[in-house]
Design a protein around this motif. Structure first.
Motif, PDB file in Angstrom:
ATOM      1  N   GLU A 193      95.824 -19.294  41.333  1.00 18.71           N
ATOM      2  CA  GLU A 193      96.577 -18.096  41.266  1.00 18.71           C
ATOM      3  C   GLU A 193      96.943 -19.271  40.116  1.00 18.71           C
ATOM      4  N   THR A 223      88.735 -18.122  46.888  1.00 19.21           N
ATOM      5  CA  THR A 223      87.647 -17.996  46.222  1.00 19.21           C
ATOM      6  C   THR A 223      88.948 -18.265  44.510  1.00 19.21           C
ATOM      7  N   GLU A 224      89.776 -17.843  44.846  1.00 20.80           N
ATOM      8  CA  GLU A 224      90.496 -17.035  43.959  1.00 20.80           C
ATOM      9  C   GLU A 224      91.137 -18.199  43.845  1.00 20.80           C
ATOM     10  N   TRP A 247      90.163 -24.275  37.734  1.00 20.10           N
ATOM     11  CA  TRP A 247      88.436 -23.437  37.916  1.00 20.10           C
ATOM     12  C   TRP A 247      87.811 -24.874  38.257  1.00 20.10           C
ATOM     13  N   GLY A 279      92.714 -14.696  47.594  1.00 22.34           N
ATOM     14  CA  GLY A 279      91.684 -14.374  48.482  1.00 22.34           C
ATOM     15  C   GLY A 279      90.665 -13.505  49.238  1.00 22.34           C
ATOM     16  N   VAL A 290      85.736 -22.000  43.116  1.00 23.42           N
ATOM     17  CA  VAL A 290      87.089 -20.929  42.024  1.00 23.42           C
ATOM     18  C   VAL A 290      85.700 -20.275  42.121  1.00 23.42           C
ATOM     19  N   ARG A 291      86.365 -18.393  41.656  1.00 21.00           N
ATOM     20  CA  ARG A 291      85.256 -17.543  41.227  1.00 21.00           C
ATOM     21  C   ARG A 291      86.413 -16.622  40.699  1.00 21.00           C
ATOM     22  N   ARG A 292      87.219 -17.062  40.366  1.00 19.41           N
ATOM     23  CA  ARG A 292      88.494 -16.579  39.602  1.00 19.41           C
ATOM     24  C   ARG A 292      89.777 -17.119  40.134  1.00 19.41           C
ATOM     25  N   VAL A 293      90.556 -16.599  38.432  1.00 22.15           N
ATOM     26  CA  VAL A 293      91.617 -17.349  38.448  1.00 22.15           C
ATOM     27  C   VAL A 293      92.603 -16.441  37.734  1.00 22.15           C
ATOM     28  N   TRP A 294      94.061 -15.795  38.089  1.00 25.77           N
ATOM     29  CA  TRP A 294      94.360 -15.040  37.997  1.00 25.77           C
ATOM     30  C   TRP A 294      96.101 -15.220  37.699  1.00 25.77           C
ATOM     31  N   LEU A 338      86.726 -14.472  35.101  1.00 23.08           N
ATOM     32  CA  LEU A 338      86.295 -14.559  36.586  1.00 23.08           C
ATOM     33  C   LEU A 338      84.802 -15.619  35.915  1.00 23.08           C
ATOM     34  N   GLN A 347      92.853 -12.186  34.215  1.00 26.29           N
ATOM     35  CA  GLN A 347      92.027 -12.586  34.940  1.00 26.29           C
ATOM     36  C   GLN A 347      91.149 -12.857  34.397  1.00 26.29           C
TER      37      GLN A 347
END
Length: 190
Positions: free
Chosen positions: A103, A100-101, A131, A96, A143-147, A12, A10
């Protein structure tokens, strides 16, 4: 039955993105497939994933595949080299518990493009687009997280490329798994 290691990574913050050392060469570009068809998506998926045992989408009907690629917040970015597709990255946003995620659902290069230094630039572009996904999809939260996840069946450079772009491991798991042959029907065997 082989033991498969799955690694989840991930970012953040967009500030964690580390640019690729190599830029795309002349004759290469990355563009969004804005009105992607299930057929083109399946072509990309099979062309990249057949060597790496990607089979999860193969049983889907056309309607199911179309629903997956046309879901709001889903985008496909295609690498073109000398006018032909050479790889892609598929993003799926609004994930999420708070939406806010993003993938990175699929990422990879066509076999003939592996080793040409294109993977870092394609992943960098995919992360940049992840992002700012909410800017292209009104109604999505920032967006708060990319995984992403990868496994020991994927290309040998995948994990290193993810780490080199600033993604950090947050989970690994091991399981005995019988890899399916994703190349069935792609090319006849001789």
């Amino acid at each position: 039955m082989p033991r498969i290691v799955t690694t989840h990574l991930q970012q953040l913050s967009p500030d964690a993105l580390i640019p690729a050392a190599r830029r795309l060469p002349d004759g290469c570009r990355i563009e969004r497939a804005e009105d992607i068809s299930p057929e083109f998506s399946k072509f990309l998926y099979r062309s990249v994933g057949s060597a790496w045992h990607w089979t999860d989408r193969l049983p889907l009907s056309r309607a199911e595949w179309e629903a997956a690629v046309r879901r709001p917040g889903t985008e496909t970015w295609v690498l073109y080299a000398a006018g032909s597709p050479g790889g892609y990255v598929e993003l799926a946003g609004a994930g999420g518990p708070d939406g806010t995620e993003v993938e990175i659902v699929y990422f990879g290069l066509f076999p003939e493009r592996i080793g040409a230094g294109l993977g870092g630039a394609l992943l960098e572009e995919g992360l940049r687009r992840a992002w700012n996904l909410h800017e292209r999809w009104p109604g999505l939260a920032p967006v708060r997280r990319v995984w992403v996840h990868t496994c020991s069946l994927d290309g040998p450079a995948a994990l290193g490329n993810y780490r080199a772009r600033g993604l950090e491991v947050f989970r690994t798991k091991e399981a005995d798994q019988d890899p399916q042959d994703a190349s069935v029907g792609l090319w006849p065997r001789h």
